[in-house]
Design an enzyme around this catalytic site. Structure first.
Site, PDB file in Angstrom:
ATOM      1  CD  GLU A 280      -3.233   0.629   2.083  1.00 48.29           C
ATOM      2  OE1 GLU A 280      -3.278  -0.513   2.603  1.00 48.29           O
ATOM      3  OE2 GLU A 280      -4.056   1.522   2.327  1.00 48.29           O
ATOM      4  CD  GLU A 283      -2.751   1.128  -4.452  1.00 48.69           C
ATOM      5  OE1 GLU A 283      -2.736   0.256  -3.557  1.00 48.69           O
ATOM      6  OE2 GLU A 283      -3.788   1.482  -5.049  1.00 48.69           O
ATOM      7  CB  CYS A 300      -7.135  -2.908   5.688  1.00 50.17           C
ATOM      8  SG  CYS A 300      -6.731  -1.274   6.253  1.00 50.17           S
ATOM      9  CB  SER A 320      -5.376   1.117  -1.352  1.00 55.94           C
ATOM     10  OG  SER A 320      -4.507   0.017  -1.468  1.00 55.94           O
ATOM     11  CE  LYS A 359     -10.751  -7.611   8.154  1.00 55.84           C
ATOM     12  NZ  LYS A 359      -9.980  -7.217   6.969  1.00 55.84           N
ATOM     13  CD  GLU A 362     -11.593  -8.690   3.706  1.00 61.34           C
ATOM     14  OE1 GLU A 362     -11.202  -7.615   3.231  1.00 61.34           O
ATOM     15  OE2 GLU A 362     -11.136  -9.151   4.764  1.00 61.34           O
ATOM     16  CD  GLU A 367     -14.515  -9.651  -5.314  1.00 58.53           C
ATOM     17  OE1 GLU A 367     -15.527 -10.354  -5.410  1.00 58.53           O
ATOM     18  OE2 GLU A 367     -14.435  -8.685  -4.542  1.00 58.53           O
ATOM     19  CB  CYS A 504      -9.536  -3.688  14.139  1.00 55.71           C
ATOM     20  SG  CYS A 504      -9.226  -3.237  12.435  1.00 55.71           S
TER      21      CYS A 504
END
Ligand code: SF4
Ligand code: SF4
Ligand code: FES
Lengths: 669, 170
Positions: A280, A283, A300, A320, A359, A362, A367, A504
């Site tokens: 990241e 990037e 994230c 990102s 999560k 996710e 993907e 988190c």
């Protein structure tokens, strides 16, 4: 001398020091007034009627909605008040599906606790609700409406803190309920799975969806090798479930517990957090120096990602492209561990231990599944892990600390602070500063990005380059910043977004904190862990370097890109109000439109729609055919009107619609 | 990604009425109720798609719009039949035995409390608190027309007469 303004509470004088309501004042005096609908972070609703107090000269009033006035004399526990509270609890229990021993909220339920406190032994009222189906549609949460007491806490968190409002009150009177729009299921609406509603729900309506049985099953299967990755925030909160103070780091005992219950290896998500920093950070520097899309949003937090997909598809290029540390771990693990552990890829089970309910969602994004093998197989929340440890009969506090497995158990302080709001920014700064100057960083702490506020900014000058950062938590705050970016009024380079309060560490999978103090202690726990570690910069993580050399190729290269980056989807409801979550783009699919104007409906349009939808499902054509009701084709005299592709079928029958569908499908591909 | 936003032009046209209603109210979230009222006048009920559209246009969460639409008995979220049969269950009618009429109608049309509309979209059977025609109790109203001093048999007879007057279904 001026006498301080006081309120007399049960005969004691208590000074007013800016308290907004009597409830705050009473709690300051250490009287634990019962409440369901009051939360200091939310607006005041005043519906549960539990916080009643007797104000001399005024009668019985709700403490949460009465401001303190000097000279007030109040009583908090008269016989009358106790009886009203008791009746309130009994009324709620009469309509509550009280199967307490099997309820996931059993150890943490406010209703149960209050019933015990009030000494309720019988319920004098008859139930009158009929049972509704439990909503299991969400990957992240279970919703059992039969336990709802209509306090509205979930509605207010979702609306006020998260800026979403995916659930709300619907219907009225005895039918009143809290539901997603159109009585849909939670998994089918714009809910982002953050779980904050579950963290606030005083009863067991909304709870993190348990995946515990799947883990036990995997242990039982002799072919499987089950490994764990543990997220940073878990280590400073798990102890709370076993009587340890919030913020106490329990990594060693956590590893020991995981091994004892059956994990073959225990790794750390902080390792892939270090990896995320490199990807990241690189990037970001590329965007910054080569004129790429800025500001760059972090990616994230999966609740934030889904929020952006629903609400700000135009900003998706600003996200990102890095996968979250959980998913980077998953792809790296499935790529390298089968060989290292001597197990077939499909027999390696990767279990994440996460502070987060999103999560779970996710890990199930398409993907992140390749050839039918998911990168991350099972996601457990901190709460679920605690339950497994209890089920296994381990005395957590007495466990002998154990150490993590290499190489993915090695991490720096930069990886571990990912769990707190501002942590990602600081970790990336520690990387970017060295990358820009080419010199070792003298001071690794960037105190200007730390803090508790939900909307913070900082500006850091590195070697003449100014980097402007915004850090937000709570998606209502994210919405605010996203609007600024859209309007071109935001002058930031990086925007760090975490959906949960404090990042988190305040995730909905954590032990229920109840107040901001636990969150503060957990944050401190993470920064203390950073201090104790020998390394503080992700670029110093030798095993990360080694991973690049052995598996990932050059930073930012093609292989790294395939394994560590991702793409996003527009989920915004189109103008027609339908959610876009198609796998095949809409324009490729055959469009079947059925007129839902009154004339056509009266002539049986709904029957046709029903039959066509059934036919599509029966033959699994969902990915090839779109069936929609349209408002009015203005062909009322010849209704019902059905359009299959370009063909218009007036006075259509079920049979004709089906036949046309078959014919058009044959031509379509 | 941009392709998702492409709309077919005919569809855009069908939305014109809805847009006009929204424009008339300045797309103000505070005017949600008058907007829903106007929309219902147009479509006779509030289809889910339309409510989602209104929510998106006003920048309100769909669950909020749904909450408002289900709070007021005036709003209908299900399409109603061609003939709306309202049975008065006010005190006067109740005393004069309106319940057996309701049972007979529901039985005859195979509808119930939850599914108020017949499968062929011809009839919707509803109860109302009072139609203000107590002197004529018990009363049945069909598409605004009042039928007084009903009996279960007479009510079923009325339905049958309407059925006969309707052309057979295509
Ligand atoms: S999980 Fe989050 S987004 Fe979904 S309903 Fe609960 S608070 Fe709202
Ligand atoms: S679901 Fe829970 S938080 Fe929401 S209204 Fe019901 S009891 Fe309250
Ligand atoms: S806390 Fe005051 S009414 Fe619920």
């Amino acid at each position: 001398m001026i006498k301080p303004a006081v309120v007399t509470i049960d005969g004691r004088d208590v000074a007013i020091e800016g308290e907004r309501n009597l409830l705050e004042l009473i709690r300051k005096a250490h009287v634990e007034l019962p409440t369901f609908c009051y939360h200091s972070e939310l607006s005041i609703y005043g519906a549960c009627r539990l916080c009643l107090v007797d104000v001399e000269g005024r009668g019985i009033m709700g403490a949460c909605s009465t401001p303190p006035e000097p000279g007030m004399r109040i009583k908090t526990s008269t016989a009358e008040i106790r009886e009203i509270r008791r009746i309130t609890i009994e009324l709620l229990l009469a309509n509550h599906d009280g199967h307490c021993p099997t309820c996931p909220k059993s150890d943490n339920c406010k209703l149960q606790a209050l019933a015990r406190r009030m000494g309720i032994e019988t319920i004098r009222f008859k139930p009158r609700q009929k049972r509704v189906e439990v909503d299991n549609s969400s990957c992240s949460l279970t919703r059992d409406p039969n336990k709802c007491i209509l306090c509205g806490d979930c509605v207010r968190v979702c609306t006020e803190i998260q800026g979403i409002g995916a659930i709300n009150f619907a219907h009225r009177g005895s039918q009143a309920a809290v539901e997603p729009a159109f009585g849909k299921k939670l998994g089918d609406v714009e809910c982002v799975n953050c779980g904050q509603c579950a963290a606030f729900c005083p009863t067991g309506v909304l709870t993190p969806k348990s995946e515990i049985p799947a883990v036990w099953r995997a242990f039982e299967d002799p072919r499987k090798k089950v490994v764990a990755q543990v997220a940073p925030a878990v280590r400073v909160a798990l102890g709370e479930c076993f009587g340890l103070p919030p913020g106490e780091e329990v990594t060693g005992r956590l590893v020991a517990a995981l091994r004892a219950i059956g994990f073959a290896a225990v790794y750390d998500t902080s390792f892939t957090a270090d990896l995320t920093v490199i990807e990241e950070g690189t990037e970001f520097l590329q965007r910054k120096t080569k004129g790429g899309k800025l500001p760059m949003f972090t990616s994230c937090c999966p609740a934030w990602v889904k929020f952006a997909e629903h609400n700000y598809p135009e900003l998706l290029p600003n996200l990102s492209s890095c996968r979250s540390p959980q998913q980077m771990f998953g792809s790296l693990a499935k790529e390298t561990l089968p060989q290292q552990l001597g197990v077939a890829k499909e027999d390696l089970v990767v279990v994440s231990i996460m502070p987060c309910t999103a999560k779970k969602f996710e890990a199930r994004r398409p993907e992140f599944t390749h050839d039918g093998v998911a990168d991350v197989d099972i996601v457990l929340t901190t709460q679920e892990l605690a339950r497994m440890i209890e089920e296994a009969g381990l005395d957590f506090k007495a466990l002998e600390p154990d150490s993590l497995d290499m190489p993915f158990g090695f991490y720096t302080g930069a990886g571990v602070i990912f769990g707190a709001s501002g942590g990602v920014s600081e970790a990336v700064l520690r990387f970017a500063a060295e990358a820009l100057t080419g010199k070792p960083l003298a001071k690794v702490d960037f105190l200007q990005v730390r803090g508790e506020g939900g909307l913070r900014e900082a500006s850091v000058v590195i070697d003449g380059t100014t980097v402007k950062i915004a850090m937000v938590h709570g998606l209502a705050n994210a919405r605010h910043v996203a609007e600024l970016v859209k309007a071109g009024k935001a002058d930031y380079d990086v925007i760090e977004v975490m959906a949960c309060p404090g990042g988190c560490i305040g995730g909905a999978g954590q032990p229920i904190a109840g107040n901001g103090l636990a969150r503060k202690a957990r944050t401190k726990g993470l920064y203390d862990a950073d201090k104790r570690l020998p390394l503080h910069k992700s670029q110093d993580n030798l095993f990360v370097t080694q991973s690049y050399q052995e598996h990932l190729g050059p930073v930012g290269g093609e292989r790294a890109h395939n394994l560590l980056h991702t793409h996003y989807h527009n989920r915004r409801p189109s103008d027609e109000g339908e959610l876009q979550k198609h796998e095949t783009p809409a324009e490729v699919r055959l469009q079947v439109k059925i007129c839902a104007g009154t004339a056509c409906l009266v002539r049986g349009a709904q029957k046709i729609a029903h039959a066509v939808r059934g036919y599509v499902e029966e033959h699994s054509l969902q990915n090839m055919v779109d069936v929609r009701m349209i408002f009015c084709s203005e062909n009322c005299g010849n209704g019902p009107t059905v359009m299959v592709g370009d063909r218009v079928l007036p006075r259509c029958t079920v049979e004709e619609a089906r036949q046309a569908l078959d014919e058009e499908l044959a031509n379509h591909t | 990604m941009t392709t998702m936003q492409a709309r077919s032009p005919d569809r855009a046209e069908q939305l014109a009425t809805l847009r006009a209603i929204l424009e008339r109210h300045g797309r103000q979230p505070a005017k949600l109720i008058p907007i829903l009222q106007a929309v219902q006048d147009e479509y006779r009920y509030l289809p889910e798609e339309v409510l989602s559209y209104v929510a998106t246009a006003l920048g309100l969460p769909p669950a909020h719009v749904y909450g408002v639409a289900t709070f007021y008995a005036y709003f209908a979220l299900e399409p109603k039949g061609k003939y709306v049969v309202r049975l008065c269950d006010g005190t006067a009618c109740h005393v004069k035995n309106s319940l057996p009429i309701l049972d007979a109608l529901r039985d005859h049309l195979q509808v119930d409390e939850e599914h108020k509309t017949t499968a062929d979209m011809q009839f919707t059977v509803e109860t109302v608190a009072c139609l203000g025609a107590c002197g004529l109790a018990p009363v049945v109203m069909i598409n605004g027309q009042v039928h007084s001093r009903m009996t279960p048999e007479a009510a079923v007879q009325l339905i049958e007469e309407i059925r006969k007057s309707e052309p057979a279904e295509a």
